[in-house]
Design an enzyme around this catalytic site. Structure first.
Site, short mmCIF file in Angstrom:
data_model
loop_
_atom_site.label_atom_id
_atom_site.label_comp_id
_atom_site.label_asym_id
_atom_site.label_seq_id
_atom_site.Cartn_x
_atom_site.Cartn_y
_atom_site.Cartn_z
CD GLU A 8 -2.23 1.29 2.98
OE1 GLU A 8 -1.58 0.78 3.93
OE2 GLU A 8 -3.34 1.83 3.15
CE LYS A 25 -7.04 1.34 3.97
NZ LYS A 25 -5.73 1.78 4.53
CB CYS A 51 -3.88 -1.57 4.72
SG CYS A 51 -3.14 -1.60 6.37
N1 CDT Z 1 -2.88 1.51 6.52
C1 CDT Z 1 -3.81 0.95 7.31
O1 CDT Z 1 -4.95 0.75 6.92
N2 CDT Z 1 -3.41 0.63 8.56
C2 CDT Z 1 -4.31 0.12 9.55
C3 CDT Z 1 -3.91 0.64 10.88
C4 CDT Z 1 -5.09 0.88 11.69
S1 CDT Z 1 -4.72 1.77 13.14
C5 CDT Z 1 -5.51 3.24 12.93
C6 CDT Z 1 -4.40 -1.39 9.59
O2 CDT Z 1 -5.52 -1.91 9.70
O3 CDT Z 1 -3.39 -2.07 9.58
#
Ligand code: CDT
Length: 308
Positions: free
Chosen positions: A46, A123, A168
């Protein structure tokens, strides 16, 4: 047997000051390694071209827009498309997208073997918050810089398989997996930037965060009888650690390849797309076993409604 050799190209940290061209050079090294290993498709993280900028609070639109790509390919990424075409390898990577009418998305694309973009995903599940939050150890401002994706969860036929993408945080939502599963997905591709610490809970350690990641990817793959490749951007970006733990998971939910460190690292596995058929025709034969008459809340209700 429908074999696709998958390369998961984990990337180490990208600092705020690192130019796109230097990042693409690193991606080319990984792509060349993948070609030597016989990969058919390579997945990058990502926001693969920049640091994870949503950790930084910005009020200035021009400062924000400097992190976004207005076209793809562009001058910085064209070498990646050219090299992928030379190798005949399909690629998928994430980047921040600004559309001609000024909309902002957290986007991932998929190419075919000729480097033609055949798929785009934006996303849907944006984590974090939109305003400065003094109670967090660090900021996670995806809701400030992106709008939720407007393309749903499409799939594409590529390399003889049905492929879909998520990004993600989407991996934590069974709805995202099932949207792809209902279209017969055989390979789910995604990248992630997951902080190694929880900004709202210092007691939650790296081991627990890696466990939650593996839990959702293995469960999503198993429950939808699909291969999945999950690729990290990892390591310390300007003092902010991101976890590694990139995985390739088979349709039984078993991890078949993983990275070992937090730097640039390629993992490779030869995946038989026909291995998805057993689950899809038995325990997860959706047409025979799903009971949609009982699932109305999933699309009619967002939050919890508990009894009085
Ligand atoms: N980039 C991304 O989506 N990261 C999230 C972190 C969440 S914490 C606010 C994840 O789910 O890994």
């Amino acid at each position: 047997m429908r074999e696709i050799v998958i390369g998961g190209a984990q990337m180490g940290p990208i600092q705020k000051a690192d130019p796109r061209a230097a990042v693409v050079e690193r991606m080319l090294v990984l792509l060349d390694q993948a070609a030597k290993a016989g990969c058919d498709v390579v997945v990058f993280p990502e926001l693969a071209l920049t640091t994870f900028f949503p950790r930084w609070y910005m009020e200035d639109d021009a400062e924000r827009d400097a992190w976004f790509e207005t076209e793809m390919p562009n001058d910085a990424t064209r070498p990646l498309f050219d090299r992928a075409r030379e190798h005949g390898i399909a690629v998928s990577f994430g980047y921040a997208e600004r559309t001609p009418d000024g909309r902002h998305f957290n986007t991932q694309i998929l190419t075919d073997r000729t480097a033609r973009i055949i798929g785009k995903y934006r996303k849907v599940h944006l984590p974090g918050h939109s305003e400065w939050d003094p109670d967090r150890a660090f900021q996670h401002l995806e809701k400030r810089y992106f709008e939720p994706g407007d393309l749903g969860f499409p799939v594409w036929r590529n390399l003889g398989a049905v492929m879909g993408m998520m990004i993600c945080n989407d991996r934590r939502w069974p709805e995202a997996w099932r949207e792809l599963g209902l279209q017969g997905v055989e390979l789910v591709l995604f990248g992630y930037n997951t902080p190694s610490v929880n900004s709202q809970n210092a007691r939650e350690g790296l081991a627990e965060r890696l466990y939650h990641h593996e839990l959702v990817v293995t469960a999503g793959a198993y429950q939808n009888a699909t291969w999945a490749v999950a690729v990290a951007k990892a390591g310390e970006e300007d003092g902010h650690p991101l976890m590694g733990g990139s995985l390739i998971v088979d349709p039984d939910g078993m991890v078949v390849a993983r990275t070992t460190g937090e730097g640039d690292e390629l993992m490779v596995h030869a995946c038989d797309m026909d291995a998805t058929q057993f689950g899809k025709t038995t325990i997860f034969d959706f047409a025979r076993h799903r009971r949609v008459e009982h699932y109305g809340r999933i699309t009619s209700q967002t939050g919890v409604v508990a009894p009085e």
